[in-house]
Design an enzyme around this catalytic site. Structure first.
Site, mmCIF file in Angstrom:
data_model
loop_
_atom_site.group_PDB
_atom_site.id
_atom_site.type_symbol
_atom_site.label_atom_id
_atom_site.label_comp_id
_atom_site.label_asym_id
_atom_site.label_seq_id
_atom_site.Cartn_x
_atom_site.Cartn_y
_atom_site.Cartn_z
ATOM 1 N N ASP A 38 0.828 -1.208 0.000
ATOM 2 C CA ASP A 38 0.000 0.000 0.000
ATOM 3 C C ASP A 38 0.865 1.262 0.000
ATOM 4 O OD1 ASP A 38 -2.329 -1.436 0.035
ATOM 5 O OD2 ASP A 38 -2.738 -1.176 2.173
ATOM 6 N N TYR A 66 4.002 -8.981 8.592
ATOM 7 C CA TYR A 66 3.757 -7.558 8.800
ATOM 8 C C TYR A 66 3.699 -7.235 10.287
ATOM 9 C CZ TYR A 66 1.988 -7.680 3.959
ATOM 10 O OH TYR A 66 1.845 -7.855 2.598
ATOM 11 N N ASP A 80 -8.369 2.287 6.189
ATOM 12 C CA ASP A 80 -7.178 2.764 6.893
ATOM 13 C C ASP A 80 -7.346 4.247 7.221
ATOM 14 O OD1 ASP A 80 -6.684 4.132 4.519
ATOM 15 O OD2 ASP A 80 -5.125 2.757 3.842
ATOM 16 N N ARG A 171 -5.630 -4.370 5.984
ATOM 17 C CA ARG A 171 -6.708 -3.402 6.265
ATOM 18 C C ARG A 171 -8.023 -4.121 6.526
ATOM 19 N NH1 ARG A 171 -7.395 -0.476 1.172
ATOM 20 N NH2 ARG A 171 -6.002 -1.975 0.188
#
Length: 297
Positions: A38, A66, A80, A171
């Site tokens: 992203d 992550y 987000d 997300r």
């Protein structure tokens, strides 16, 4: 120049922006990344250079790790902090309930891709439709969460680590966890720590890459093509067999000098007598090796 450079992508750049920048400073024509990150996220973004672009399809299946932060009690059209944010009701839960909610997102789960994503439906990217104010139904996709561990809970903010399969939207994961807690949630931070063998420790920033270019020492951060596939089985062949392989002709595994089995056997790496990476192949149940891509002639 052929190989892979593990870029530490900064926030506020698209993955394609990074590729374009790398092509410019290295003065190369062929380059591509191995999985979109992203624009607002940071972290490892392997960039394949030259012939290495031909193995990118094999790297996209790698597990990804992550570190993310989510904030419960908010929702956003982008899921987000970069979208249109609304506050939604949330009654703070005790930590045990939060941990229980996270435990529901382990193993194989279904996930609906967000509208603001690069997923294509009938040739159109979802984010293109979303920017035009159009929302469409999206089919859920199966993903796999290998591990998900809470690092810290502070009020309605939760910091966690997750290792997942390709195609996972963190997300969406944040929002789904928020919904399970009778609210919603937005992702407020995302750092990709690992994809396959590429980690934060062996990454370089764009500034650092420029310094290597100025010092004429890019090779110091250029991973060999084969190093990106450490789990693939390997086959070593003699000169006579290499003459066939470089022309795309397959062979039986019994003709090889050595067959080194590793975790992955769907794709095998073929090396010549001098241990130079020559080709990518696939082996069937009878031991016949089909040459898929040749890298050394």
């Amino acid at each position: 120049m052929d190989g892979i450079i593990n870029i530490l992508k900064p926030p506020n750049m698209t993955s394609q922006d990074v590729v374009s920048y790398v092509k410019k400073i290295l003065n190369v024509k062929k380059a591509g990344h191995t999985g979109t990150l992203d624009p607002g996220a940071a972290g490892v973004l392997p960039v394949c250079i030259g012939k290495a672009t031909r193995i990118s399809e094999y790297l996209m299946n790698d597990k990804k790790t992550y570190r993310a932060e989510m904030s419960i009690g908010f929702k956003s059209n982008t899921l987000d902090k970069y979208g249109d944010i609304e506050k939604v009701p949330y009654s703070p839960e005790d930590k045990d309930k939060i941990y229980d909610a996270f435990n529901n997102f382990r193993g194989k789960i279904e996930q609906i891709p967000p509208m603001f994503s690069a997923v294509k439906v009938k040739g159109k990217k979802l984010y293109e439709l979303a920017r035009s104010g159009i929302t469409i139904d999206r089919a859920p996709r199966s993903i796999f969460i290998y591990s998900i561990d809470i690092i810290n809970v502070e009020g309605n903010n939760i910091l966690f680590d997750v290792t997942c399969s390709k195609g996972t939207y963190i997300r969406t994961l944040c929002s789904d966890i928020g919904k399970l807690l009778s609210s919603d949630a937005i992702m407020t931070f995302l750092l990709r720590c690992r994809t396959g063998p590429f980690t934060l420790d062996n990454s370089v920033t764009l500034f650092e890459l420029e310094q290597y270019v100025h010092e004429n020492n890019v090779e110091a951060v250029l991973f060999p093509v084969e190093s990106a596939l450490p789990d693939c089985s390997r086959v070593y062949i003699d000169d006579a067999l290499f003459c066939k392989v470089k022309n795309g002709v397959g062979f039986h595994i019994n003709e090889a000098l050595r067959y080194e089995k590793r975790k992955r056997e769907d794709i095998i790496l073929i090396f010549n007598r001098c241990n130079k990476f020559a080709a990518v192949g696939a082996i069937d149940a009878e031991g016949h090796v089909k040459v898929k891509k040749v890298f050394l002639r």
